[in-house]
Design a protein around this motif. Structure first.
Motif, PDB file in Angstrom:
ATOM      1  N   MET A  88       0.808  -1.210   0.000  1.00 55.17           N
ATOM      2  CA  MET A  88       0.000   0.000   0.000  1.00 55.17           C
ATOM      3  C   MET A  88       0.849   1.271   0.000  1.00 55.17           C
ATOM      4  SD  MET A  88      -2.987   1.136   2.669  1.00 55.17           S
ATOM      5  CE  MET A  88      -3.957  -0.310   2.218  1.00 55.17           C
ATOM      6  N   ALA A  89       1.875   1.335   0.870  1.00 56.85           N
ATOM      7  CA  ALA A  89       2.681   2.558   0.971  1.00 56.85           C
ATOM      8  C   ALA A  89       3.380   2.899  -0.349  1.00 56.85           C
ATOM      9  CB  ALA A  89       3.674   2.432   2.123  1.00 56.85           C
ATOM     10  N   PRO A  90       4.111   1.975  -0.996  1.00 54.36           N
ATOM     11  CA  PRO A  90       4.728   2.330  -2.285  1.00 54.36           C
ATOM     12  C   PRO A  90       3.714   2.628  -3.376  1.00 54.36           C
ATOM     13  CG  PRO A  90       5.735   0.366  -1.357  1.00 54.36           C
ATOM     14  CD  PRO A  90       4.505   0.633  -0.564  1.00 54.36           C
ATOM     15  N   ALA A  91       2.605   1.876  -3.399  1.00 53.66           N
ATOM     16  CA  ALA A  91       1.587   2.114  -4.428  1.00 53.66           C
ATOM     17  C   ALA A  91       0.999   3.515  -4.297  1.00 53.66           C
ATOM     18  CB  ALA A  91       0.491   1.050  -4.328  1.00 53.66           C
ATOM     19  N   PHE A  92       0.658   3.907  -3.075  1.00 58.02           N
ATOM     20  CA  PHE A  92       0.105   5.247  -2.863  1.00 58.02           C
ATOM     21  C   PHE A  92       1.153   6.325  -3.128  1.00 58.02           C
ATOM     22  CE2 PHE A  92      -1.109   8.843  -0.113  1.00 58.02           C
ATOM     23  CZ  PHE A  92      -2.378   9.087  -0.614  1.00 58.02           C
ATOM     24  N   LEU A  93       2.413   6.027  -2.759  1.00 57.56           N
ATOM     25  CA  LEU A  93       3.487   6.993  -2.967  1.00 57.56           C
ATOM     26  C   LEU A  93       3.722   7.252  -4.447  1.00 57.56           C
ATOM     27  CD1 LEU A  93       5.883   8.723  -2.074  1.00 57.56           C
ATOM     28  CD2 LEU A  93       7.235   6.618  -1.853  1.00 57.56           C
ATOM     29  N   VAL A  94       3.819   6.199  -5.254  1.00 54.51           N
ATOM     30  CA  VAL A  94       4.075   6.399  -6.679  1.00 54.51           C
ATOM     31  C   VAL A  94       2.869   7.054  -7.354  1.00 54.51           C
ATOM     32  CG1 VAL A  94       3.226   4.154  -7.522  1.00 54.51           C
ATOM     33  CG2 VAL A  94       5.102   5.307  -8.711  1.00 54.51           C
ATOM     34  N   TYR A  95       1.668   6.803  -6.838  1.00 48.76           N
ATOM     35  CA  TYR A  95       0.487   7.463  -7.406  1.00 48.76           C
ATOM     36  C   TYR A  95       0.527   8.961  -7.139  1.00 48.76           C
ATOM     37  CZ  TYR A  95      -4.339   8.999  -7.909  1.00 48.76           C
ATOM     38  OH  TYR A  95      -5.457   9.693  -8.261  1.00 48.76           O
ATOM     39  N   ARG A  96       0.795   9.345  -5.890  1.00 48.49           N
ATOM     40  CA  ARG A  96       0.833  10.758  -5.549  1.00 48.49           C
ATOM     41  C   ARG A  96       2.012  11.468  -6.211  1.00 48.49           C
ATOM     42  NH1 ARG A  96      -3.187  13.564  -3.225  1.00 48.49           N
ATOM     43  NH2 ARG A  96      -1.601  14.866  -2.226  1.00 48.49           N
TER      44      ARG A  96
END
Length: 267
Positions: A88-96
Motif C-alpha cells: 500500500m505505501a509504495p503504491a500510494f506513494l508512486v500514485y501521488r
C-alpha cells in the motif's frame, strides 16, 4: 554439591515472544508514516521510510529464530505488515508522486501494484515449504517496493513531463508483473560463509557498504534494479544460442554443402 537450574521467569519468557512482534509493528508504523508523508508531499522521506520498514522486516524473522520464538501468528502478522509497508505505501506513494496526472489510469496501475504484491505474499505463504529455498518464485515484494522507492528517492521532485511519467507508469506495471511471475530469483540463502570461496565476498560486501554510505539512493537503486531484472534477463539468455551451439550448426551446414567435383545428390 548440587546445582539448581533456574527457569526463566514467566514474564521474561513472554517478553521474548513479544520482541519479534515489536519489530513487525515498527515495520507497519514506518509504512503508515510513509503514507502520511506522501499525502503531505514529502516524497523523499516517504520513500526512505519504506527502506527503514524493510530493515525492520529483515530483523523480526532473525530475532524470532535467534530466540526460538517463531510462530504461525508471527508469520501471519509479518505478511499483513508487508502488505501495508511494501504494497500500500509504495503504491500510494508512486500514485501521488508521478501517476496522479493520469487520473483513473494512474489509480488503476498503482492499485495493480498493491494487488500483485498481496498475491505474491499469499503465494509465498502457501509455497514456503514446497519450493527450493535457493530461489524466490517471482520478485519478492520488498524488492519491488525498494526498486520503486529507490527511484523516487533519487528523483524526489514530481516528474515535469508526461513522457517521464509514462516511463514510471510502465515501470510500475513491470514490477507488478514480476511479482506474480514465475521467474526464479536467487535468494542467496545457500551461500556458506564458512567456506573458503566466501572470502571473496568480504571485499565485495565492503565495497557495497562503502557505496551505500557514499550515495545511498543511487546505490540502492542500482542494486535493486539489477536484482529485479536479473531473473528475466537470465531466462532470456537461455533462449539465445551459445557460441558452441552456433559453431556446431555452422559445422553441420558446412558438411551438408557438396564439395566441387563431387557427384550431385540423387533427385
Amino acid at each position: 554439591m548440587t546445582t539448581h537450574h533456574t527457569k526463566p521467569r514467566r514474564g521474561m519468557r513472554r517478553g521474548i515472544y513479544v520482541l519479534p512482534a515489536l519489530f513487525t509493528v515498527g515495520n507497519v508504523f514506518c509504512g503508515w508514516l510513509s503514507l502520511d508523508l506522501a499525502v503531505k508531499g514529502d516524497y523523499q522521506w516517504a520513500a526512505i521510510l519504506v527502506f527503514v520498514a524493510a530493515f525492520l522486516d529483515g530483523l523480526d524473522g532473525r530475532v524470532a529464530r535467534m530466540t526460538n520464538t517463531t510462530s504461525a501468528f508471527g508469520e501471519q502478522l509479518d505478511s499483513l505488515a508487508d502488505v501495508v509497508s511494501f504494497g500500500m505505501a509504495p503504491a500510494f506513494l508512486v500514485y501521488r508522486w508521478g501517476l496522479v496526472e493520469f487520473e483513473r489510469l494512474g489509480l488503476v496501475v498503482s492499485f495493480l501494484f498493491l494487488v500483485c504484491g498481496a498475491c505474491r505474499l499469499a503465494r509465498f505463504n502457501v509455497q514456503v515449504h514446497v519450493v527450493d529455498k535457493r530461489f524466490f518464485v517471482g520478485l519478492p515484494i520488498p524488492a519491488a517496493a525498494g526498486t520503486l522507492c529507490s527511484l523516487i528517492w533519487i528523483f524526489p521532485d514530481p516528474l515535469p513531463t508526461r513522457e517521464l511519467r509514462s516511463v514510471f507508469l510502465a515501470v510500475t506495471i513491470l514490477l507488478s508483473f514480476l511479482m506474480v511471475s514465475t521467474f526464479r530469483y536467487r535468494s542467496f540463502k545457500d551461500i556458506d560463509l564458512r567456506s573458503r570461496r566466501s572470502a571473496i565476498l568480504v571485499p565485495l560486501v565492503g565495497l557495497v557498504l562503502a557505496a551505500i554510505f557514499w550515495q545511498p539512493a543511487w546505490s540502492f537503486g542500482a542494486l535493486l534494479v539489477t536484482f529485479s531484472l536479473s531473473a528475466p534477463v537470465a531466462k532470456l539468455l537461455t533462449y539465445l544460442p551459445t557460441a558452441r551451439a552456433r559453431e556446431r550448426r555452422a559445422a553441420d551446414a558446412a558438411a551438408r554443402v557438396p564439395s566441387p567435383g563431387s557427384p550431385a545428390p540423387p533427385p
